[in-house]
Motif scaffolding. Structure first.
Motif, PDB file in Angstrom:
ATOM      1  N   GLU A 252       0.805  -1.218   0.000  1.00  0.00           N
ATOM      2  CA  GLU A 252       0.000   0.000   0.000  1.00  0.00           C
ATOM      3  C   GLU A 252       0.839   1.270   0.000  1.00  0.00           C
ATOM      4  O   GLU A 252       0.425   2.300  -0.542  1.00  0.00           O
ATOM      5  CB  GLU A 252      -0.971   0.025   1.186  1.00  0.00           C
ATOM      6  CG  GLU A 252      -0.335  -0.025   2.547  1.00  0.00           C
ATOM      7  CD  GLU A 252      -0.230  -1.439   3.112  1.00  0.00           C
ATOM      8  OE1 GLU A 252      -0.317  -1.582   4.340  1.00  0.00           O
ATOM      9  OE2 GLU A 252      -0.075  -2.391   2.308  1.00  0.00           O
TER      10      GLU A 252
ATOM     11  N   GLU B  78     -11.831 -12.899  -0.272  1.00  0.00           N
ATOM     12  CA  GLU B  78     -11.936 -11.969   0.850  1.00  0.00           C
ATOM     13  C   GLU B  78     -10.733 -11.030   0.891  1.00  0.00           C
ATOM     14  O   GLU B  78     -10.872  -9.829   1.157  1.00  0.00           O
ATOM     15  CB  GLU B  78     -12.045 -12.749   2.162  1.00  0.00           C
ATOM     16  CG  GLU B  78     -13.404 -13.393   2.392  1.00  0.00           C
ATOM     17  CD  GLU B  78     -14.520 -12.363   2.478  1.00  0.00           C
ATOM     18  OE1 GLU B  78     -14.326 -11.323   3.141  1.00  0.00           O
ATOM     19  OE2 GLU B  78     -15.585 -12.599   1.873  1.00  0.00           O
ATOM     20  N   ALA B  79      -9.542 -11.598   0.623  1.00  0.00           N
ATOM     21  CA  ALA B  79      -8.324 -10.782   0.611  1.00  0.00           C
ATOM     22  C   ALA B  79      -8.365  -9.764  -0.519  1.00  0.00           C
ATOM     23  O   ALA B  79      -7.973  -8.597  -0.346  1.00  0.00           O
ATOM     24  CB  ALA B  79      -7.091 -11.677   0.474  1.00  0.00           C
TER      25      ALA B  79
ATOM     26  N   LYS C  33     -11.051  -8.489  -1.912  1.00  0.00           N
ATOM     27  CA  LYS C  33     -12.030  -7.466  -1.536  1.00  0.00           C
ATOM     28  C   LYS C  33     -11.406  -6.457  -0.580  1.00  0.00           C
ATOM     29  O   LYS C  33     -11.611  -5.241  -0.703  1.00  0.00           O
ATOM     30  CB  LYS C  33     -13.249  -8.125  -0.898  1.00  0.00           C
ATOM     31  CG  LYS C  33     -14.334  -7.140  -0.483  1.00  0.00           C
ATOM     32  CD  LYS C  33     -15.519  -7.854   0.146  1.00  0.00           C
ATOM     33  CE  LYS C  33     -16.588  -6.867   0.582  1.00  0.00           C
ATOM     34  NZ  LYS C  33     -17.746  -7.550   1.229  1.00  0.00           N
ATOM     35  N   PHE C  34     -10.613  -6.953   0.362  1.00  0.00           N
ATOM     36  CA  PHE C  34      -9.942  -6.066   1.308  1.00  0.00           C
ATOM     37  C   PHE C  34      -8.979  -5.129   0.590  1.00  0.00           C
ATOM     38  O   PHE C  34      -8.931  -3.927   0.868  1.00  0.00           O
ATOM     39  CB  PHE C  34      -9.183  -6.893   2.347  1.00  0.00           C
ATOM     40  CG  PHE C  34      -8.318  -6.082   3.263  1.00  0.00           C
ATOM     41  CD1 PHE C  34      -8.863  -5.382   4.324  1.00  0.00           C
ATOM     42  CD2 PHE C  34      -6.943  -5.994   3.045  1.00  0.00           C
ATOM     43  CE1 PHE C  34      -8.064  -4.619   5.169  1.00  0.00           C
ATOM     44  CE2 PHE C  34      -6.134  -5.238   3.874  1.00  0.00           C
ATOM     45  CZ  PHE C  34      -6.696  -4.542   4.943  1.00  0.00           C
TER      46      PHE C  34
ATOM     47  N   GLU D   8     -10.932  -2.506  -1.576  1.00  0.00           N
ATOM     48  CA  GLU D   8     -11.585  -1.540  -0.698  1.00  0.00           C
ATOM     49  C   GLU D   8     -10.570  -0.595  -0.059  1.00  0.00           C
ATOM     50  O   GLU D   8     -10.856   0.581   0.149  1.00  0.00           O
ATOM     51  CB  GLU D   8     -12.383  -2.269   0.381  1.00  0.00           C
ATOM     52  CG  GLU D   8     -13.681  -2.902  -0.110  1.00  0.00           C
ATOM     53  CD  GLU D   8     -14.680  -1.860  -0.585  1.00  0.00           C
ATOM     54  OE1 GLU D   8     -14.736  -0.767   0.005  1.00  0.00           O
ATOM     55  OE2 GLU D   8     -15.409  -2.149  -1.558  1.00  0.00           O
ATOM     56  N   ARG D   9      -9.390  -1.119   0.255  1.00  0.00           N
ATOM     57  CA  ARG D   9      -8.352  -0.292   0.864  1.00  0.00           C
ATOM     58  C   ARG D   9      -7.901   0.808  -0.083  1.00  0.00           C
ATOM     59  O   ARG D   9      -7.751   1.969   0.312  1.00  0.00           O
ATOM     60  CB  ARG D   9      -7.163  -1.170   1.262  1.00  0.00           C
ATOM     61  CG  ARG D   9      -6.054  -0.431   2.010  1.00  0.00           C
ATOM     62  CD  ARG D   9      -4.950  -1.393   2.383  1.00  0.00           C
ATOM     63  NE  ARG D   9      -4.325  -1.981   1.210  1.00  0.00           N
ATOM     64  CZ  ARG D   9      -3.447  -2.995   1.261  1.00  0.00           C
ATOM     65  NH1 ARG D   9      -3.139  -3.536   2.425  1.00  0.00           N
ATOM     66  NH2 ARG D   9      -2.912  -3.474   0.150  1.00  0.00           N
TER      67      ARG D   9
ATOM     68  N   THR E   6     -10.811   3.329  -0.471  1.00  0.00           N
ATOM     69  CA  THR E   6     -10.941   4.150   0.733  1.00  0.00           C
ATOM     70  C   THR E   6      -9.837   5.194   0.826  1.00  0.00           C
ATOM     71  O   THR E   6     -10.083   6.348   1.202  1.00  0.00           O
ATOM     72  CB  THR E   6     -10.928   3.266   1.992  1.00  0.00           C
ATOM     73  OG1 THR E   6     -12.017   2.342   1.931  1.00  0.00           O
ATOM     74  CG2 THR E   6     -11.040   4.100   3.262  1.00  0.00           C
TER      75      THR E   6
END
Length: 296
Positions: free
Chosen positions: A190, A252-253, A255-256, A259-260, A263
């Motif tokens: 990130e 799920e990972a 999606k995280f 979304e990160r 956001t």
């Protein structure tokens, strides 16, 4: 890149897209340009169809005599905006039988075309390693677009990329003079994209981050024992048994991760868009962008 992504068929698709989008664009492509004053300089830029209420002194009567249709002359505004488009040209963008790389080029060409039609100046760059390489500089008008846009076919997608280092060291970022579009799969730490986004914010640049993911990345279908290789570093590989639980954990990972990024963009007042590598232009602009409110 060895394949003609920008060709006559694609350009015809862009023209059809622009026709359908005409007078239905808000936000990024329309709303930011409503206050432009064409005609404040004497440099001719392009034509557009005449509509009732336009200044009749700017009608080109010579063109009318030839084509029996009214066209309005447009002139460059002294405050002309500059759209800058950056393409992640890493090896990772080749994942999915080149789908991501091809989509990146198409998205860059489409955003450039829409900007050209708003009378913006457009420059396009490829990010290689830790540097920003200029591919096309300062296009203005459709003639310039048609002359230079096929240079995007020459971009090579290879090696590793540090988006943060490239953007932070780049000289041609601009300051508050238009939109920036950053196109990547954003499959990185990130800090890599956060520092780049912050750089655009610091330079007061409006920004759209376009994340392109292949169908395999969005919806993996593999099962059983697999050797998985890191596309950024092929020396890293993993031998895993892929079952339903691992697939669900992966989704799920993913999606995280998406979304990160979304956001973080929103927290900085910037835009984010997820684009499947296999999506058609019309799906992106009348689906994804319409949902975001860019289209009325």
């Amino acid at each position: 890149m060895g394949k003609m992504v920008i060709d006559e068929a694609f350009l015809s698709e862009l023209e059809a897209l622009q026709t359908l989008l005409k007078n239905n664009v808000a936000g990024m492509f329309g709303g930011n340009h409503q206050s432009k004053n064409f005609g404040s300089s004497c440099e001719f830029a392009d034509y557009r169809d005449y509509v009732p209420g336009d200044d009749i002194t700017k009608i080109d009567w010579n063109v009318y005599a030839r084509f029996d249709k009214l066209y309005q002359k447009l002139y460059l505004d002294e405050r002309q905006m500059h759209t800058r488009i950056y393409i992640d040209a890493s090896r990772s963008m080749q994942h999915g039988t080149l789908e991501k790389a091809e989509q990146a080029i198409k998205m860059a060409a489409a955003f450039a075309y829409l900007s050209i039609n708003e009378m913006d100046k457009v420059s396009i760059y490829a990010i290689h390693g830790e540097r920003v390489e200029e591919i096309i500089s300062g296009m203005v008008g459709k003639d310039s677009y048609l002359n230079y846009i096929n240079k995007l076919n020459e971009i090579e997608f290879t090696g590793d990329v540090s988006i943060s280092k490239a953007i932070l060291s780049a000289e041609k970022i601009g300051r508050g003079d238009g939109y920036s579009v950053l196109i990547s799969d954003f499959l990185m730490d990130e800090e890599e994209y956060e520092r780049a986004i912050d750089r655009f914010v610091e330079r007061k640049r409006d920004l759209l981050c376009v994340q392109i993911l292949s169908r395999e990345e969005l919806n993996p279908q593999v099962r059983g024992k697999m050797h998985l290789f890191d596309t950024e570093n092929v020396q890293n590989f993993f031998r895993k048994k892929i079952d339903k639980d691992r697939i669900n954990a992966y989704k799920e990972a993913l999606k995280f991760v998406t979304e990160r990024i979304k956001t973080y963009c929103e927290s900085r007042g910037r835009e984010y868009l997820l684009v499947p590598a296999h999506a058609k232009l019309f799906e992106v602009f009348f689906g994804n962008l319409a949902d975001k409110g860019v289209l009325k």
